[in-house]
Design a protein around this motif. Sequence first.
Motif, mmCIF file in Angstrom:
data_model
loop_
_atom_site.group_PDB
_atom_site.id
_atom_site.type_symbol
_atom_site.label_atom_id
_atom_site.label_comp_id
_atom_site.label_asym_id
_atom_site.label_seq_id
_atom_site.Cartn_x
_atom_site.Cartn_y
_atom_site.Cartn_z
ATOM 1 N N PHE A 215 0.822 -1.202 0.000
ATOM 2 C CA PHE A 215 0.000 0.000 0.000
ATOM 3 C C PHE A 215 0.862 1.261 0.000
ATOM 4 C CE2 PHE A 215 -3.414 -2.540 2.460
ATOM 5 C CZ PHE A 215 -3.823 -3.135 1.284
ATOM 6 N N PHE A 216 0.328 2.303 -0.599
ATOM 7 C CA PHE A 216 1.073 3.560 -0.686
ATOM 8 C C PHE A 216 1.387 4.126 0.693
ATOM 9 C CE2 PHE A 216 -3.265 5.106 -0.462
ATOM 10 C CZ PHE A 216 -3.162 6.261 0.307
ATOM 11 N N GLU A 217 0.529 3.869 1.673
ATOM 12 C CA GLU A 217 0.798 4.360 3.028
ATOM 13 C C GLU A 217 2.113 3.790 3.561
ATOM 14 O OE1 GLU A 217 -2.106 2.784 2.207
ATOM 15 O OE2 GLU A 217 -3.797 3.732 3.220
ATOM 16 N N GLN A 218 2.395 2.537 3.212
ATOM 17 C CA GLN A 218 3.633 1.909 3.672
ATOM 18 C C GLN A 218 4.841 2.518 2.985
ATOM 19 O OE1 GLN A 218 2.286 -1.953 2.676
ATOM 20 N NE2 GLN A 218 1.097 -2.182 4.550
ATOM 21 N N HIS A 219 4.716 2.813 1.687
ATOM 22 C CA HIS A 219 5.804 3.492 0.976
ATOM 23 C C HIS A 219 6.069 4.861 1.606
ATOM 24 C CE1 HIS A 219 6.166 0.595 -2.243
ATOM 25 N NE2 HIS A 219 4.929 0.786 -2.654
ATOM 26 N N LEU A 220 4.978 5.607 1.864
ATOM 27 C CA LEU A 220 5.142 6.955 2.400
ATOM 28 C C LEU A 220 5.639 6.941 3.844
ATOM 29 C CD1 LEU A 220 2.057 8.759 0.822
ATOM 30 C CD2 LEU A 220 4.452 8.847 0.112
ATOM 31 N N ALA A 221 5.220 5.953 4.629
ATOM 32 C CA ALA A 221 5.721 5.841 6.006
ATOM 33 C C ALA A 221 7.221 5.571 5.991
ATOM 34 C CB ALA A 221 4.979 4.743 6.757
ATOM 35 N N LEU A 222 7.658 4.684 5.098
ATOM 36 C CA LEU A 222 9.085 4.400 4.968
ATOM 37 C C LEU A 222 9.830 5.649 4.517
ATOM 38 C CD1 LEU A 222 11.558 2.550 4.891
ATOM 39 C CD2 LEU A 222 10.871 1.887 2.576
ATOM 40 N N TRP A 223 9.272 6.360 3.536
ATOM 41 C CA TRP A 223 9.910 7.586 3.054
ATOM 42 C C TRP A 223 10.056 8.606 4.184
ATOM 43 C CZ3 TRP A 223 7.399 12.352 3.046
ATOM 44 C CH2 TRP A 223 8.174 13.412 2.551
ATOM 45 N N ALA A 224 8.985 8.834 4.956
ATOM 46 C CA ALA A 224 9.033 9.817 6.031
ATOM 47 C C ALA A 224 10.046 9.420 7.104
ATOM 48 C CB ALA A 224 7.643 9.992 6.649
ATOM 49 N N ALA A 225 10.044 8.155 7.495
ATOM 50 C CA ALA A 225 10.962 7.700 8.539
ATOM 51 C C ALA A 225 12.407 7.772 8.061
ATOM 52 C CB ALA A 225 10.602 6.283 8.965
ATOM 53 N N ALA A 226 12.678 7.271 6.851
ATOM 54 C CA ALA A 226 14.049 7.259 6.333
ATOM 55 C C ALA A 226 14.573 8.675 6.126
ATOM 56 C CB ALA A 226 14.113 6.471 5.029
ATOM 57 N N THR A 227 13.740 9.551 5.599
ATOM 58 C CA THR A 227 14.167 10.926 5.357
ATOM 59 C C THR A 227 14.416 11.655 6.665
ATOM 60 O OG1 THR A 227 12.920 10.935 3.289
ATOM 61 C CG2 THR A 227 13.582 13.068 4.160
ATOM 62 N N SER A 228 13.570 11.439 7.659
ATOM 63 C CA SER A 228 13.778 12.114 8.946
ATOM 64 C C SER A 228 15.055 11.618 9.619
ATOM 65 C CB SER A 228 12.562 11.940 9.866
ATOM 66 O OG SER A 228 12.359 10.586 10.188
ATOM 67 N N VAL A 229 15.350 10.316 9.519
ATOM 68 C CA VAL A 229 16.601 9.801 10.080
ATOM 69 C C VAL A 229 17.799 10.384 9.321
ATOM 70 C CG1 VAL A 229 18.005 7.721 10.415
ATOM 71 C CG2 VAL A 229 15.589 7.698 11.026
ATOM 72 N N PHE A 230 17.700 10.471 7.986
ATOM 73 C CA PHE A 230 18.761 11.062 7.173
ATOM 74 C C PHE A 230 19.032 12.501 7.606
ATOM 75 C CE2 PHE A 230 20.104 13.495 3.429
ATOM 76 C CZ PHE A 230 21.220 12.785 3.037
ATOM 77 N N LEU A 231 17.978 13.295 7.774
ATOM 78 C CA LEU A 231 18.136 14.689 8.186
ATOM 79 C C LEU A 231 18.657 14.788 9.616
ATOM 80 C CD1 LEU A 231 14.899 16.179 6.589
ATOM 81 C CD2 LEU A 231 17.266 16.396 5.765
ATOM 82 N N ALA A 232 18.181 13.920 10.506
ATOM 83 C CA ALA A 232 18.649 13.935 11.897
ATOM 84 C C ALA A 232 20.135 13.604 11.978
ATOM 85 C CB ALA A 232 17.837 12.952 12.733
ATOM 86 N N LEU A 233 20.593 12.669 11.138
ATOM 87 C CA LEU A 233 22.023 12.354 11.104
ATOM 88 C C LEU A 233 22.839 13.580 10.713
ATOM 89 C CD1 LEU A 233 22.106 8.831 9.427
ATOM 90 C CD2 LEU A 233 22.754 9.393 11.770
ATOM 91 N N GLY A 234 22.352 14.318 9.712
ATOM 92 C CA GLY A 234 23.056 15.534 9.285
ATOM 93 C C GLY A 234 23.071 16.595 10.365
#
Length: 197
Positions: free
Chosen positions: A52-71
């Motif tokens: 489901f698209f919700e799962q794609h978007l949840a993964l995108w939001a989580a991965a992007t937030s972790v990427f930004l938090a690392l920076g």
Amino acid sequence: MTTAPGTNAPDRAPHGIGLLDDEGRQLAAACLTGAALGSWPAFTLGVYGVIFFEQHLALWAAATSVFLALGLSKGPHVWRRPQALALLLPSLWVLLAWILPVGGTSGIYQVLFWFGVVITVVGLPALAAVMVRLLIPGAERLRGRRALGAVAVVSLMMLVSFGLGTQHPRILTCEDFTVSGNFAPENCSPGTGSTVR
């Protein structure tokens, strides 16, 4: 007998299955997080043949937030590491989905579909591993046999979840899907659902 941390009192916690050492807790946390994140997309892939698209978007939001938090925490130089750049794979999927018109049937859409499946099914447990290492002290030391054990447990749970999805008519009814807010698949079993009162 050991002393409880921060006190002079002896630690009288019972030893046994309910008490894990630090490595055991790290392994359990990695397995729990990975299986919790990966089982639902694996199940929906088994039931519907899609994620489901919700799962794609949840993964995108989580991965992007972790990427930004690392920076933010380590500085922008950390973004050059392959592990950090891997967190951008869901963003690549979103970008490709944005560029390509919705509803196509050519081979490029099949590639995009399977790319989304792979990054979600592999990416959610991988993201769970990153999150466990970031949030649980000492979890970065989870290596070797224990790390392989965590991968094996999460992979097994996702495989079983996929299998349960393909066998949903044996355990769920159409009403179970409908009441949960999901579309009832064509081959669902009629009748009153096990989750319906």
